[in-house]
Design an enzyme around this catalytic site. Structure first.
Site, mmCIF file in Angstrom:
data_model
loop_
_atom_site.group_PDB
_atom_site.id
_atom_site.type_symbol
_atom_site.label_atom_id
_atom_site.label_comp_id
_atom_site.label_asym_id
_atom_site.label_seq_id
_atom_site.Cartn_x
_atom_site.Cartn_y
_atom_site.Cartn_z
ATOM 1 C CE LYS A 1 -3.192 2.062 3.155
ATOM 2 N NZ LYS A 1 -2.276 3.116 3.821
ATOM 3 C CE LYS B 1 4.935 0.755 -2.409
ATOM 4 N NZ LYS B 1 4.199 1.827 -1.485
ATOM 5 C CE LYS C 1 6.291 8.803 -2.131
ATOM 6 N NZ LYS C 1 5.620 7.613 -2.651
ATOM 7 C CG ASP D 1 -4.211 -1.877 -4.360
ATOM 8 O OD1 ASP D 1 -3.657 -2.873 -4.745
ATOM 9 O OD2 ASP D 1 -5.154 -1.617 -3.594
#
Lengths: 474, 792
Positions: free
Chosen positions: B11, B16, B42, B129
């Site tokens: 998510k 991550k 980003k 996702d």
């Protein structure tokens, strides 16, 4: 169109009907072949034998359309295509469907590829050249023994003017030099011919813009020597120079090929003696690849006393040939003719057949030379290659003959005559049952230009101009 | 150790990038050559591997560097412990298509030679996702060998993890690829238990449990990963253990798992902290063979360009790729050239009013505003005050804000009227929808204040293809002149914008056809206060008679209309007398398509003494949007009208019938061969069409039986229909054609046997069978089922 140029291949367009309809019609036009018949009800083909498609609808852009690709491949693979290329339409390429997986699941790994979607809005030569390279990479011909005196011919493609006759003409010229063409890559060759093309000693380009990547592939993978002159063999002189360049690179004798060109040049000379031609000071427009624009402009300027009004490359880049064109325009004193808008009127226009047809029929050009595919309205039975000595004859035929061409000239005269007739006729001439015909402003302007052109050679000003030029020459 | 590619999913904001960069660092300190590819617009995945430095993203690089100058080292930096770092980058939030950007990045780095770079592990750090196909690229079989999913104890994080498993399921199950879950703690109550519950229910291990720690903040301040800045910290140890797990997977010692995502109901159980019900695996959406529906046909943008392109001085900007511009202008050219070739009265016009913004791949990613604004400015600078922009599917999908562009452009260029047609390719519909949208936009320019004054007429159509075909226009103009009308204007074709604006000055507006698109245009005219004649242009003799009578009464010119009708009647009678001896007793079959109003043709043939056996009305899109051809025939009581959708069936009946004349055989792929085939014609307006058609048919009857060239190839010719027969197909005989192929009782039986409900496609197929048509869209397997259950 690169894949459609391979005789036993097919393109599956992953996209809606609207994206393929025109291309399907164009392929059918430029490369008519005996396909299995289709009707409007044939899945994925829907009435057009070329370029089946996945028929996307709006919800597919949201939910993906993998099933469509999978099923289309399942159907198409049974229809004899030796090779299948999946091309995503610009919209479909945004969905991100895993087309490779559809290929894998259909067991088509060895004879199907997904083509790049990032070629969007790139010039056509880039698409054709890169695609052919990708197809060759996929087919992965086995490197074997080089067969001396053989070549693959590169740079010809099915959108090229009478590409079939180009194969024949260039094959004849190279044959006279002792070089056998074993594969016309992307111009009517079969998958088998491509597989066997690894034996070629040379990779010879007839139009360099379409051949750099493919030539590099043959050189890197099989050691074939690339022979890529800076210009295409358009017109007699350029064809002779092209032959000399090829001879120098391949160390094959040019004499017989040059004799062949000379023979046709002499034939053209004899015909010119009999012609009542009027090309001096004609303005010409060329919309073509730089390697074609250069020899063509030079041919017009040197041999027919014509003057460039506009030379455009349509986004296709070839710095070496572009430099030659710029040099030529500087020499003539017309540097401003480069990459400008097509003028409202020019005597000769050289571009694709449809545009030539539109310009001549609407009175914005007097005659035209199809450099790429012919007009959708005409079917060409006689051989009319653009390249080689036969190509030079074709160009002369189109430029010299006023109103004798069965397609454009004749129509042009009829239209012009009709406009002229209408303009002169009294309103009651057709009786009360015929409404008066309005001349729209464009047509009116076309008529004025047209009638002016018809009589301009007889005007005082023109005579004076001609005399001046004659004096200068003397 | 073999080269391993791993993808880290999870998510948004779950950690991550932190996990990825620490894992990369840990792997690198184990002596592995590691490449980390950040797949988040980003572009901060590798930030702490390069000490917070600036990284040129691949997509930015692509925008500004020509292909010949591109080098991998320009976009690949070497970070801490020698980790090679690449960032995909992407558009600003709310603009363009980031998913497309990921696709492009993968393709580009491959071309720049990433395959040749020596590496042991490639690690893809992927945004949140699975939002679209682009972000799912790293999941594809050719990329990720192993997938790690980062989650926390929050429900939404596990929900996202489950979605990722669903995504993986859709990408095939050639081999197990899920390595496990990484718990990145958020200090939720019972966090470990919650994630363990989820992990157990999806059958995955928790391969790492990373606690929250203050060292992260400190490491970020230093511009480093926690593994680098605090190698002895608890998180650093966990990342090293995770690296061992990766190495084990790479060396074939570690286990990989198949995805078993939860269903929505099971997720609800998880959210409510209930026992998760065992319902069997969530099933991968299997390919529904034979289930693919037909699309919307053509393209609304193409239709819009085609229609609007007929205004001579309206600049049209196609907001889309160059290929769209080419195809659309080429289509335009072909139609104009066709008109010139077939209509002896048309005049060559060069418009050159179509151009495209040439949207490139870059524009698809970053948005096409700039391209479009540049082009609008150029046209406005050239003095154009009304410009039309027609969007294709690309701006439609990436969400270019055309309303904002219009507002900005009109503010920037005073006096500019920017007409925006949001056709969006085939996202909004087919060609007809596009044509109508463009026509409505142009008709809205009509000046309401102009008063009808001229005894002239507007013919209203959205494409004028048929009107301009052959001598149609000439006949209509002749009829109108006979009735005393001056000029006939084509609304909208070969007109200037000024003419459109003033078109209310003409007293009469006549539709060419009674169809949805033309009627839609007529509605706009009526709103503008323009008089639209109730009947469309007449086709053939009878309609012309009726039409003249109505015109007479509407405009108070009864006497004149009667005169014209009398002349038309005499002309038609003379033609019939001339041709009847040749047609008397001839048998005819007619096949009609989408332009199915062939009554005028039927009428002429019947009047000339022919016997029409069958009139097949081909339904071009079984189960699709388009209706069956034409309206009900006026001659339904005199001829056998059959609705058909399968050309093979029609062919079988025709072969059995062997009529003297077959009209429209091309509709079923039939050309010549056994008996003469006659073309249908689009020259249909007025009684002149009937007369002309009889002349044509008469000549054709006198001609040779077939075109000899078809045998030049040494074969039978083109009449053979290949490849369209489904396996086991048996042509329907004439007796069954047009009759029920399945009874209500049989349908009920099939429904009962299938448990009361049947798939929609099968239901549509049964309906068609009931109506006597073979449902060609139905897969063969379904036919077999129906047959086994007692169907025809």
């Amino acid at each position: 169109m690169a894949v459609e140029g391979i005789a036993d291949s097919t393109v599956l367009m992953h996209g809606p009907e609207g994206c393929r309809r025109n291309l399907g019609a164009l392929t059918k036009k430029v490369y008519p072949r005996r396909d299995k018949s289709v009707s409007m009800m044939t899945p994925y083909y829907r009435g057009s034998a070329r370029i089946p498609h996945t028929d996307l609808e709006s919800s597919d852009y949201i939910y993906g359309a993998y099933d469509r690709v999978f099923e289309a491949l399942q159907y198409i693979k049974e229809r004899d295509a030796q090779f299948i290329a999946i091309v995503c339409s610009p919209g479909a390429s945004l969905i991100g469907d895993d087309c490779q997986k559809a290929i894998d699941e259909n067991g088509l790994q060895s004879r199907a590829i997904v083509l790049d979607a990032d070629l969007s809005s790139k010039p056509i030569n880039v698409g054709i050249d890169l695609t052919l390279r990708r197809v060759l990479e996929k087919l992965d011909p086995e490197a074997g023994r080089i067969k001396e005196g053989t070549a693959v011919l590169l740079g010809n493609h099915v959108l090229q003017k009478d590409w079939e006759s180009v194969n024949e003409e260039m094959g004849r010229i190279l044959g006279l030099m002792g070089i056998e063409v074993i594969c016309n890559v992307g111009a009517g060759c079969t998958v088998r011919e491509m597989m066997e093309s690894s034996a070629a000693e040379f990779a010879i380009a007839v139009c360099p813009e379409y051949a750099r990547e493919t030539a590099a592939f043959y050189a890197e993978r099989f050691g074939a020597k690339p022979v890529i002159p800076d210009f295409s063999p358009v017109g007699f002189e350029a064809t002779e120079d092209w032959i000399r360049k090829v001879a120098e690179a391949t160390r094959h004798p040019p004499e017989k090929a040059l004799d062949y060109v000379d023979g046709l040049k002499k034939r053209a000379y004899r015909r010119m003696l009999a012609a009542r031609f009027d090309t001096d000071a004609f303005g010409f427009v060329i919309d073509a690849e730089p390697s074609i624009a250069y020899p063509l402009a030079k041919f017009f300027y040197d041999n027919l006393q014509m003057v460039p009004k506009c030379i455009r490359y349509n986004g296709i880049s070839n710095p070496l040939s572009e430099a030659l064109v710029s040099k030529l325009l500087d020499r003539i004193g017309m540097p401003e003719a480069l990459e400008v808008d097509i003028p409202d009127y020019a005597e000769i226009i050289c571009t694709d057949g449809n545009t030539v047809d539109m310009y001549t029929r609407s009175g914005h050009a007097m005659r035209g030379v199809d450099l790429r595919f012919p007009s959708m309205m005409s079917v060409e039975f006689l051989q009319q290659p653009l390249f080689g000595a036969q190509g030079a004859l074709y160009i002369l035929e189109r430029v010299i003959n006023r109103f004798r061409g069965e397609r454009h000239g004749d129509k042009h005269r009829r239209i012009g005559f009709r406009i002229f007739q209408r303009a002169c006729a009294r309103p009651c001439d057709h009786g009360p049952r015929r409404p008066a015909v309005r001349l729209d402003t464009r047509a009116e302007r076309g008529r004025q230009i047209y009638t002016h052109t018809l009589h301009q050679q007889d005007t005082q000003a023109r005579r004076r101009e001609r005399d001046d030029r004659r004096q200068r020459r003397e | 150790m073999e080269m391993l590619q791993i993808a880290i999913y999870g998510k948004g904001g779950i950690g991550k990038s932190t996990t990825s960069s620490n894992l990369s660092f840990a792997l690198a300190t184990r002596g592995k050559k590691v490449l980390q590819v950040g797949c988040d617009p980003k572009h901060d995945s590798t930030k702490y591997l390069i000490e917070g430095g600036n990284q040129t993203t691949v997509l930015d690089y692509l925008r500004h560097t020509p292909p010949s100058e591109r080098k991998l080292e320009d976009v690949m930096l070497t970070g801490a412990a020698g980790v090679m770092c690449i960032e995909a980058g992407g558009p600003e939030p709310g603009i363009g298509c980031a998913g497309r950007g990921i696709l492009t990045t993968f393709d580009t780095i491959e071309k720049m030679g990433i395959g040749d770079v020596q590496k042991d592990v490639t690690l893809y750090d992927v945004l949140g996702d699975v939002v679209c196909g682009g972000f799912a690229v790293p999941m594809r079989n050719e990329y990720a060998d192993a997938v790690y999913i980062v989650t926390s104890g929050e429900f939404m994080a596990m929900y996202a993890a489950n979605n990722i498993l669903r995504g993986l399921l859709n990408f095939g199950n050639a081999r197990p690829r899920v390595a496990g879950l990484i718990l990145n703690r958020r200090n939720v109550d019972n966090e470990r238990e919650l994630v363990e519950k989820f992990a157990k229910s999806v059958g995955l291990p928790i391969v790492a449990d990373v606690p929250r720690a203050r060292e992260y903040i400190e490491a970020e301040r230093l511009g480093k990963t926690v593994s680098e800045a605090f190698p002895d910290s608890e998180p650093a140890k966990i990342y090293r253990a995770l690296a061992d797990n990766v190495v084990a997977v790479a060396e074939g010692r570690g286990q990989l798992y198949e995805p078993h995502p939860l269903s929505d109901a099971q997720l609800n159980d998880l959210a409510a902290d209930r026992e998760i019900a065992m319902m069997g695996d969530f099933k991968r959406e299997e390919c529904r063979c034979g289930s693919v529906r037909r699309g919307t046909g053509s393209c609304a943008s193409r239709g819009a360009v085609f229609a609007a392109g007929r205004v001579n001085d309206l600049p049209i900007i196609i907001h889309g790729p160059a290929s769209c511009g080419y195809v659309m202008s080429h289509t335009q050219d072909v139609h104009f050239l066709t008109e010139l070739g077939t209509n002896p009265n048309s005049v060559g016009i060069l418009r050159n009013n179509i151009q495209s913004t040439r949207m490139s791949n870059d524009s698809s990613i970053f948005g096409g505003h700039e391209d479009l604004m540049r082009m609008i400015r150029r046209e406005a600078d050239a003095g154009k005050r009304t410009i039309m922009v027609i969007t294709t599917c690309v701006p439609g999908m990436i969400g270019d804000n055309l309303d904002l562009i219009k507002k900005n452009a009109e503010a920037e260029c005073p006096g500019l009227n920017l007409i925006v047609v949001k056709a969006d390719g085939n996202l909004t519909g087919g060609s007809e929808e596009g044509r109508l949208a463009a026509m409505k936009a142009i008709l809205s320019l009509i000046d309401d204040d102009v008063k009808p004054a001229d005894m002239e007429c507007n013919v209203v159509d959205d494409n004028f293809i048929i009107y301009q075909s052959g001598r149609n226009s000439e006949w209509v103009e002749r009829l109108m002149a006979d009735l005393g009308f001056g000029k006939v204007h084509r609304l909208i074709d070969n007109v200037s914008l000024d003419e459109v604006v003033c078109s209310k000055k003409n007293v009469l507006n006549v539709r060419t056809f009674d169809d949805e698109t033309v009627n839609g245009m007529a509605e706009v005219l009526e709103v503008k206060g323009m008089r639209v004649f109730p009947l469309p242009l007449p086709k053939g003799y009878s309609q012309t008679m009726e039409w003249l009578e109505r015109m007479g009464s509407e405009f108070g010119i009864e006497e004149r209309a009667a005169e014209v009708a009398a002349r038309a009647g005499a002309d038609y009678a003379a033609a019939l007398a001339r041709h009847r001896p040749f047609f008397e007793g001839k048998t005819v079959d007619i096949i009609s398509g989408i332009f199915g109003d062939d009554d005028w043709m039927v009428e002429a043939l019947l009047d000339a003494g022919c016997t029409i056996r069958n009139s097949f009305r081909m339904r071009m899109r079984p189960g699709g949007g388009a209706p069956a051809a034409g309206r009900p025939s006026r001659f339904a009581d005199r001829i056998n009208v059959i609705e058909a959708s399968n050309p093979m069936e029609v062919r079988a009946v025709v072969e059995e019938d062997r009529p003297d004349i077959l009209i429209g055989g091309a509709m079923i792929g039939w050309h010549g061969q056994q008996f003469k085939e006659f073309s249908r014609t689009y020259q249909c307006f007025t009684h002149y069409a009937s007369i002309e058609y009889l002349e044509y048919m008469h000549s054709l009857l006198l001609s040779a039986p077939d075109m000899g060239w078809r045998k030049w190839n040494g074969e039978e010719g083109l009449g053979h229909l290949g490849g369209t027969k489904p396996p086991g197909f048996k042509p329907t005989s004439r007796e069954t054609m047009g009759k029920q192929l399945i009874t209500d009782t049989q349908i009920e039986r099939i429904k009962t046997m299938m448990g009361g409900s049947i798939p929609p496609q099968m239901e549509a197929g049964l309906k068609e069978l009931k109506e006597g048509r073979m449902p060609s869209g139905m897969p063969q397997q379904m036919f077999e089922i129906i047959k086994s259950m007692g169907g025809a």
